[in-house]
Design an enzyme around this catalytic site. Structure first.
Site, PDB file in Angstrom:
ATOM      1  N   HIS A  72       0.852  -1.196   0.000  1.00 36.64           N
ATOM      2  CA  HIS A  72       0.000   0.000   0.000  1.00 36.64           C
ATOM      3  C   HIS A  72       0.883   1.240   0.000  1.00 36.64           C
ATOM      4  O   HIS A  72       1.666   1.437   0.918  1.00 36.64           O
ATOM      5  CB  HIS A  72      -0.925   0.004   1.221  1.00 36.64           C
ATOM      6  CG  HIS A  72      -2.111  -0.881   1.049  1.00 36.64           C
ATOM      7  ND1 HIS A  72      -3.301  -0.674   1.703  1.00 36.64           N
ATOM      8  CD2 HIS A  72      -2.299  -1.980   0.273  1.00 36.64           C
ATOM      9  CE1 HIS A  72      -4.162  -1.597   1.331  1.00 36.64           C
ATOM     10  NE2 HIS A  72      -3.584  -2.413   0.483  1.00 36.64           N
ATOM     11  N   TYR A 200      -9.342   5.704   7.015  1.00 35.24           N
ATOM     12  CA  TYR A 200      -9.488   6.107   8.424  1.00 35.24           C
ATOM     13  C   TYR A 200     -10.529   7.221   8.443  1.00 35.24           C
ATOM     14  O   TYR A 200     -10.315   8.264   7.818  1.00 35.24           O
ATOM     15  CB  TYR A 200      -8.163   6.635   8.968  1.00 35.24           C
ATOM     16  CG  TYR A 200      -7.129   5.562   9.252  1.00 35.24           C
ATOM     17  CD1 TYR A 200      -7.067   4.937  10.488  1.00 35.24           C
ATOM     18  CD2 TYR A 200      -6.214   5.170   8.275  1.00 35.24           C
ATOM     19  CE1 TYR A 200      -6.110   3.955  10.755  1.00 35.24           C
ATOM     20  CE2 TYR A 200      -5.255   4.188   8.535  1.00 35.24           C
ATOM     21  CZ  TYR A 200      -5.212   3.585   9.773  1.00 35.24           C
ATOM     22  OH  TYR A 200      -4.279   2.608  10.045  1.00 35.24           O
ATOM     23  N   PRO A 292      -4.866   1.057  18.508  1.00 28.39           N
ATOM     24  CA  PRO A 292      -4.573   0.492  17.177  1.00 28.39           C
ATOM     25  C   PRO A 292      -4.593   1.507  16.017  1.00 28.39           C
ATOM     26  O   PRO A 292      -4.138   1.177  14.926  1.00 28.39           O
ATOM     27  CB  PRO A 292      -5.659  -0.576  16.988  1.00 28.39           C
ATOM     28  CG  PRO A 292      -6.714  -0.266  17.978  1.00 28.39           C
ATOM     29  CD  PRO A 292      -6.076   0.464  19.104  1.00 28.39           C
ATOM     30  N   LYS A 296       0.400   0.261  14.950  1.00 25.75           N
ATOM     31  CA  LYS A 296       1.786   0.250  15.438  1.00 25.75           C
ATOM     32  C   LYS A 296       2.140  -0.866  16.421  1.00 25.75           C
ATOM     33  O   LYS A 296       3.317  -1.077  16.706  1.00 25.75           O
ATOM     34  CB  LYS A 296       2.099   1.605  16.107  1.00 25.75           C
ATOM     35  CG  LYS A 296       2.174   2.756  15.122  1.00 25.75           C
ATOM     36  CD  LYS A 296       3.445   2.694  14.298  1.00 25.75           C
ATOM     37  CE  LYS A 296       3.356   3.458  13.020  1.00 25.75           C
ATOM     38  NZ  LYS A 296       3.477   2.633  11.820  1.00 25.75           N
ATOM     39  N   TYR A 384       3.743   6.744   9.896  1.00 23.83           N
ATOM     40  CA  TYR A 384       2.878   5.618   9.508  1.00 23.83           C
ATOM     41  C   TYR A 384       3.695   4.488   8.872  1.00 23.83           C
ATOM     42  O   TYR A 384       3.483   3.308   9.180  1.00 23.83           O
ATOM     43  CB  TYR A 384       1.754   6.074   8.566  1.00 23.83           C
ATOM     44  CG  TYR A 384       0.655   5.046   8.475  1.00 23.83           C
ATOM     45  CD1 TYR A 384      -0.469   5.125   9.298  1.00 23.83           C
ATOM     46  CD2 TYR A 384       0.755   3.956   7.609  1.00 23.83           C
ATOM     47  CE1 TYR A 384      -1.463   4.159   9.253  1.00 23.83           C
ATOM     48  CE2 TYR A 384      -0.233   2.977   7.561  1.00 23.83           C
ATOM     49  CZ  TYR A 384      -1.338   3.090   8.376  1.00 23.83           C
ATOM     50  OH  TYR A 384      -2.312   2.125   8.336  1.00 23.83           O
TER      51      TYR A 384
END
Ligand code: RFL
Ligand code: PHB
Length: 389
Positions: A72, A200, A292, A296, A384
């Site tokens: 991704h 998200y 979450p 991580k 990220y």
């Protein structure tokens, strides 16, 4: 029984450490409280950083991951009907991989079994002895029989509810904790993901996340009350709620179906210091927990394993204790940065019971800043995809 490294916990941290050490000729025994089937039945993480991908390669366990995992290059962030993309590849030159923790763990178990690695399942009453001496040992029971392992080092990889952390005396140990006033209700379903990248979602009704395991298996989450239990949520109620929290264009395309797993996880930030006491080293969830949001937890367990594995290698291969002596300091420096990111990303996306109208306006302003500002996106993307180690 005698081994070089006794590893408590057969989750991803313990297994990865055991397999990496094995590749360097360092012997270990893994003690797991549950059965292998139970460990593989837990649905957890889905996103891997490059650091964990590299460790899986070094462990000789990366073949299926590379064949079946999905790269991704970015992620979507939505608020109301607005949605924007953070392009990891363009900003950082790197990406993440979607490959479930269940599969990572399965690959590690397969490698340990192929190598004849020693794993004891269903162990009870695990106790760490003399960790502050040169001759530690671990006692436990299995099938009613008492056993003992003498070792050079103990790796406490037994997760948040394990016993290893408690073995560090209270006058040495400091704990830092933040409990969030909500949980995540997660659903796994055999449906195609609504989007090819994760979404998200910040919405007036609370957070939602659209994730996946592969092109036929979706993983979705909605922020829920801590007093909810999975049985309170019918599949229909879950899908209706998810649709209300993601942009209308995505909600219209959402394919729904029966859930094949449904569970609720509370959200917590937690760190224990130090991560080493004598010859005991804490690794992964045994030492720290992140919410979450940001994916991580597993990845931070992997960075701990990296520091400990290299420290132990240095000890056995070069006779140097430099790496193990700096383990706690090095691991914690990175842990706290990850804690900050996970806390920030959670704060940006969730509804909090005590949020004022002012707080809500600030949240939207911050999302719009992130949407329009490359420097803010770069900071988000660097965290990220994973801070270096
Ligand atoms: P684990 O996986 O908890 O494994 C610990 C093992 O130790 C065993 N154990 C004992 N064994 C012997 N004696 C005892 N006394 C023992 N006590 C416990 C347990 O049975 C278990 O098998 O810890 P580890 O290895 O440190 O791995 C950590 C990760 O599992 C965790 O951080 C992640 O799952 C967190 N997480 C995510 N992390 C990511 O990096 N990316 C994600 O996308 C992501 N999504 C998630 C998540 C966690 C979630 N939940 C359920 C908390 C999504 C969710 C919903
Ligand atoms: C998941 O797919 O389970 C997942 C993905 C991203 C997160 C958390 C969980 O931030």
């Amino acid at each position: 029984m005698r081994t070089q490294v006794a590893i408590i916990g057969g989750g991803p941290a313990g297994l990865l450490l055991s397999q990496l050490l094995h590749r360097r000729g360092i012997d270990s025994v893994v003690l797991e409280r549950k059965t292998k089937e139970y460990v593989l039945g837990r649905i957890r993480a889905g996103v891997l950083e490059q650091g964990l991908i590299r460790l899986m390669e070094e462990a000789g366990c990366a073949e299926r991951m590379h064949a079946e995992g999905f790269t991704h290059d970015g992620t979507q962030i939505s608020y109301g009907d607005e949605m924007f993309r953070v392009d990891f590849a363009e900003l950082t030159g790197t990406s993440v991989m979607v490959y479930g923790q269940t599969e990572v763990t399965r690959d590690l178990y397969a490698a340990r079994e192929a190598a004849g690695g020693k794993t004891e399942f269903n162990v009870e009453d695990v106790v760490i002895h003399n960790a502050d001496s040169a001759a530690p040992h671990v006692s436990y029971r299995v099938g009613g029989a008492a056993r003992r392992i003498d070792c050079d080092f103990i790796a406490g990889c037994d997760g948040f509810h394990g016993i290893s952390r408690q073995a560090i005396p209270l006058d040495v140990r400091r704990e830092y904790e933040k409990i969030y006033p909500f949980g995540w209700l997660g659903v796994l379903s055999e449906t195609p993901p609504v989007n090819h990248e994760l979404i998200y979602a910040n919405s007036p009704r609370g957070f939602a996340l659209c994730s996946m395991r592969n092109d036929k298996l979706s993983r979705y989450y909605v922020q829920c009350s801590l007093s909810d239990s999975p049985g309170d949520w019918t599949d229909r109620a879950f899908w209706e709620e998810l649709k209300r929290r993601i942009p209308a264009a995505q909600a219209d395309q959402l394919v729904t179906g029966p859930s094949i797993e449904k569970s609720i996880a509370p959200l917590r930030s937690f760190v224990t210091e130090p991560m080493r006491w004598g010859r005991l080293f804490l690794c992964g969830d045994a030492a720290h927990i992140v919410p979450p949001t940001g994916a991580k937890g597993l990845n931070t367990a992997a960075s701990d394993v990296h520091y400990l594995y290299n420290g132990l290698r240095d000890f056995y291969e070069n006779g140097s204790s430099r790496g193990i002596d700096s383990y706690s300091e090095n691991a914690l420096k990175r842990v706290w940065k990850v804690e900050r990111f996970s806390w920030w990303f959670s704060s940006l996306l969730h509804r909090y019971p005590d949020q004022s109208e002012f707080d809500l306006k600030i949240q939207i302003a911050e999302l719009e800043f992130l949407r329009s500002n490359k420097a803010a996106q770069l900071a988000m993307a660097e965290n990220y995809v994973g801070l270096p180690y």
